[in-house]
Structures are given as C-alpha cells and as structure tokens.
Scaffold this active site. Sequence first.
Site, short mmCIF file in Angstrom:
data_model
loop_
_atom_site.label_atom_id
_atom_site.label_comp_id
_atom_site.label_asym_id
_atom_site.label_seq_id
_atom_site.Cartn_x
_atom_site.Cartn_y
_atom_site.Cartn_z
N ASN A 11 0.86 -1.18 0.00
CA ASN A 11 0.00 0.00 0.00
C ASN A 11 0.90 1.24 0.00
O ASN A 11 1.44 1.62 1.04
CB ASN A 11 -0.89 -0.04 1.26
N LYS A 18 3.21 0.72 3.12
CA LYS A 18 2.84 -0.29 4.11
C LYS A 18 2.85 -1.64 3.41
O LYS A 18 2.48 -1.70 2.24
CB LYS A 18 1.39 -0.05 4.56
N ARG A 95 -2.65 -1.81 -3.41
CA ARG A 95 -3.80 -0.95 -3.20
C ARG A 95 -3.64 0.28 -4.11
O ARG A 95 -2.59 0.92 -4.10
CB ARG A 95 -3.83 -0.49 -1.74
N HIS A 184 -12.62 4.10 -0.20
CA HIS A 184 -12.71 3.07 0.85
C HIS A 184 -13.47 1.83 0.36
O HIS A 184 -14.02 1.09 1.16
CB HIS A 184 -13.45 3.58 2.11
N HIS A 212 -17.69 3.72 7.33
CA HIS A 212 -16.24 3.64 7.57
C HIS A 212 -15.84 4.98 8.17
O HIS A 212 -15.80 5.99 7.47
CB HIS A 212 -15.53 3.37 6.24
N GLY A 214 -12.94 6.85 9.99
CA GLY A 214 -11.53 6.91 10.43
C GLY A 214 -11.10 8.36 10.38
O GLY A 214 -11.91 9.25 10.62
N ARG A 245 -10.78 17.05 7.11
CA ARG A 245 -11.48 17.44 5.87
C ARG A 245 -12.87 17.95 6.20
O ARG A 245 -13.53 17.43 7.10
CB ARG A 245 -11.61 16.22 4.94
N ASP A 288 -7.87 14.21 16.07
CA ASP A 288 -7.95 12.86 16.63
C ASP A 288 -9.16 12.75 17.57
O ASP A 288 -9.27 13.51 18.53
CB ASP A 288 -6.64 12.58 17.41
N MET A 289 -10.02 11.81 17.26
CA MET A 289 -11.27 11.68 18.02
C MET A 289 -11.01 11.43 19.50
O MET A 289 -11.77 11.88 20.36
CB MET A 289 -12.13 10.57 17.40
N ARG A 290 -9.91 10.72 19.83
CA ARG A 290 -9.63 10.46 21.25
C ARG A 290 -9.40 11.76 22.00
O ARG A 290 -9.91 11.95 23.11
CB ARG A 290 -8.38 9.55 21.39
N GLY A 336 -11.09 3.21 12.48
CA GLY A 336 -10.61 3.68 13.79
C GLY A 336 -11.69 4.19 14.72
O GLY A 336 -11.81 3.73 15.87
N ILE A 337 -12.52 5.12 14.26
CA ILE A 337 -13.57 5.68 15.12
C ILE A 337 -14.75 4.71 15.21
O ILE A 337 -15.25 4.43 16.31
CB ILE A 337 -14.05 7.05 14.58
N GLU A 390 -8.55 -4.24 5.21
CA GLU A 390 -8.36 -3.97 3.78
C GLU A 390 -7.23 -4.82 3.19
O GLU A 390 -7.32 -5.26 2.05
CB GLU A 390 -8.07 -2.47 3.58
P1 ADP Z 1 -7.20 6.31 8.68
O1 ADP Z 1 -8.32 6.96 7.91
O2 ADP Z 1 -5.98 7.18 8.79
O3 ADP Z 1 -6.92 4.89 8.27
P2 ADP Z 1 -8.14 5.13 11.18
O4 ADP Z 1 -9.15 4.21 10.61
O5 ADP Z 1 -6.91 4.56 11.76
O6 ADP Z 1 -7.76 6.29 10.17
O7 ADP Z 1 -8.88 6.01 12.29
C1 ADP Z 1 -8.24 7.02 12.99
C2 ADP Z 1 -9.24 7.66 13.93
O8 ADP Z 1 -9.71 6.67 14.84
C3 ADP Z 1 -8.69 8.80 14.74
O9 ADP Z 1 -9.60 9.87 14.79
C4 ADP Z 1 -8.58 8.18 16.14
O10 ADP Z 1 -8.74 9.13 17.12
C5 ADP Z 1 -9.77 7.24 16.11
N1 ADP Z 1 -9.66 6.28 17.21
C6 ADP Z 1 -8.80 5.26 17.35
N2 ADP Z 1 -8.99 4.63 18.54
C7 ADP Z 1 -10.00 5.30 19.16
C8 ADP Z 1 -10.67 5.17 20.42
N3 ADP Z 1 -10.33 4.22 21.28
N4 ADP Z 1 -11.66 6.03 20.70
C9 ADP Z 1 -12.01 7.00 19.84
N5 ADP Z 1 -11.43 7.18 18.65
C10 ADP Z 1 -10.44 6.34 18.30
#
Ligand code: ADP
Length: 406
Positions: A11, A18, A95, A184, A212, A214, A245, A288-290, A336-337, A390
């Site tokens: 990828n 990757k 990819r 995606h 999806h 992320g 975005r 970052d959602m966290r 991720g989210i 993926e």
């Molecule tokens: P990408 O589009 O770069 O592949 P990912 O699918 O890895 O992204 O998602 C990244 C997002 O997932 C970030 O916003 C991150 O904060 C969120 N995320 C990952 N773990 C958690 C968690 N435990 N709680 C909330 N959000 C999370």
Amino acid sequence: MEILKKILVVNCGSSSVKYTLFELASEKKVDWGIVECIGLPEAYYKRQNVNTNEKKDYLKVANHREAIELIIKNLLDEKVGSIVDTNEIAVVGHRVAHGGVKFSKSVLVTEKVKEDLKEYFAIAPLHNPANYAGVLAIEKMLPGIPSVLVFDTAFHQTMPDYAYMYAIPYEYYEKNHIRRYGFHGTSHNYVSRMAAKMLEKPLNELKLITAHLGNGSSIAAIDKGRVIDTSMGFTPLQGVVMGTRCGDIDPAIIPYILKQYKNDSDTFLNTLMNKRSGLLGISGLSSDMRTIVKAIKSGNKRAKLAFEMLCYSVKKYISAYYGVLNGIDGLVFTAGIGENSPFVREKICSNLHALGIELDLKKNNVISNEERLISSSNSKVKIMVIPTNEELMIARESKICLYKCK
Ligand code: ADP
C-alpha cells in the site's frame, strides 16, 4: 520442510509504503510493516513478523523504490526475514486509490493496465503516482511475479448514473470525467461480506449501510452486495465531517473565500479544506477523536461542537440512505472511530428509533477487537461493529485474479 506460497500486499501512500505478507492458502498474516516519511530526514522503517518483535530504524529512504527494496531485502533476511526465496511470493496485491471509470474490478498488471493507470494521475495526484511507483519497484525487485491492482473506487462502480453524476454542465463529465467515484471501496466490500456472515444470510438478500469512520470517513448504501450510493465523491473530500477534511460544504463558499483572502492558489484552498478543516478546524485542538472526546469531558465547547457536527453529518447520510434503500437490514460501523468509539456510535444512533435503529448501550460500550452485534433485541436493524481488514481483502482479490489468469 514444505515452503508455503505467500501473497505480498503493498500500500503505497504519498509518503509511505505499508506491506503485509500473508500465507496464500491459510491467509495467515506472517510479516508486516511500514516505511514512513519517505524523502524526509525523519524517514523510518518499522516492521514485525510472527516470530520477532517490532523493530524500528531511522534510515535514509529517498523514494518509493528504495522503500520497496528495503522491504524485500528485509523479507529475505537470513535472521529476521520470512522468506528464503522471492519465488515464494505467488502474487503481489497493490492498493490503488483511483481506478476511474476504467477499472470496475481488480486487474492483473499488464503494460496496457499501467498506461491506463497513468490517466488518473491528474484526478488523484497524491496517491496514484505513488501506487504506480510501487508497481514499477515491485516489477524490478520481483521480476516475473504477477502483480494485481485493487482499487479503492472499484466497489462503487455499480452506482447508477443519477447517483454518481453532478448537476454541472454535462461536458465536464464527458471531457474531464467529473463524477462521483467514492473511496474506501475495499473496506466497504470487506465489511459488507462480513456482515452477511454475521447475519447468516446471503449478501444478495441484504440491504446494508456501512459507515467507515476513520481519519477519512465514508458511508455506503449497499443493496444486494452492490453499492448504490456513497458519500465521498470525485475526491475523498466530499461527504461527512472528517478529521481534517470539511466534507460537504456549499461550493459557493470557495470563490467567496478566494475573493476575500485574495489568494487563488490551489494549495491555499486544498490545504484549507483537506488539512485544516473537520474536527481540527472546528475544535482548533486536534483531528484525533480520542483527544476530542477527552476535551469534551473537560468542558471544551468547540470540541463538543466538532464532535456533534461529525456525528450529525453521519446520521444524515444514514437516514438518507435508509430512505434510498427503502429500509435496511444492517448498519455497520468500521475503521478507527467506528470500531473504537462507543461515544460516537451512541450519538449517531440516538433518536433513530423511527428507522428501527436502536443500540444496546451495554453492548455498545464493550471494548473488543472482534466483530460484534450492538443493537438491542428490539431493534429492527441489526447494528454491527466489524473491524475492517483492507489488507486481507486485497490479498483475497489478488488470489482470485491470479487463479483466474492461470
Ligand atoms: P485512517 O483513515 O488514517 O486509516 P483510522 O481508521 O486509523 O484512520 O482512524 C483514525 C481515527 O480513529 C482517529 O480519529 C482516532 O482518534 C480514532 N480512534 C482510534 N482509537 C479510538 C478510540 N479508542 N476512541 C475514539 N477514537 C479512536
């Protein structure tokens, strides 16, 4: 000892490569890693396999070709590698971000395919040239080993014209190929198949919405295994609010900003909409959602607004696609989210009883890496969390292409 054939999945991003090596028959993941920050002083190579712990080295890596050379050399390393001979690799799956209208499914690489791929450099300038460089580097390092291209856009090629067209003069579609493509696709494809397994029904009897979520996010409406609409568009900028975005905005904002700021460079606007917007732009804090969730808990109002905007935009797409599909059997959260944030899932699903969408809050709060059902027993719609994969999907597609051409 029997040598097991492998599939290498590659990828190539704009500044990273990757890779994952799978066993062909068992689909077991045996070796994986990433070369990041290609071309920059802080470039590094991180890798791991089933027998060794993660190793990270800072190295000079000038381009994608050097990154792939590094990866193949490491795979062949006597001490820490996972193959003895490159001929153990049966096929390489790449990819590819954009397959335009030419590629509606995965293809085996030929000279013609490589030429066709170049046509989409202009539409995906950050990704497709990197994907192409990866194909050339693999050909050089692994001569004679077939390569397969798996496109992010391909799964969405089943959309009807009234869903993929933009209502701008028709010649822009004909001359400039401006239309919705969607992204995606590999992830939406994978989780929709997994959902069918979980629901123990054939995919061609199901109506699904896959979310999806992320850093980049997209929603897809899938009828009997075929995408009929998706939220990303001509580029991955359209759709829901994302990490950096903006997603859907009134297009008239763009010329207005250009005029107000007297800056008509496309870098200014692209950076504004792709890198400075979304969660980051609204919260002023993070993409970052966290971090956003933590900040909400300590009373940060703009973090709360960013969170609510993201969830609301996803909820609107889910509701629209529910209508378009005339009801759904399943709603899937992934990436991720989608996989990790109960807080986001709860907000999105709140007050959707009218659509038969009801979460079981206890199940929603369980932290797990497994696919799982999180809807209440009353919910007409089954709500699922399905970790996307993926790489595995690309490996499977590559295997199918390889067998077809034999
Ligand atoms: P990408 O589009 O770069 O592949 P990912 O699918 O890895 O992204 O998602 C990244 C997002 O997932 C970030 O916003 C991150 O904060 C969120 N995320 C990952 N773990 C958690 C968690 N435990 N709680 C909330 N959000 C999370």
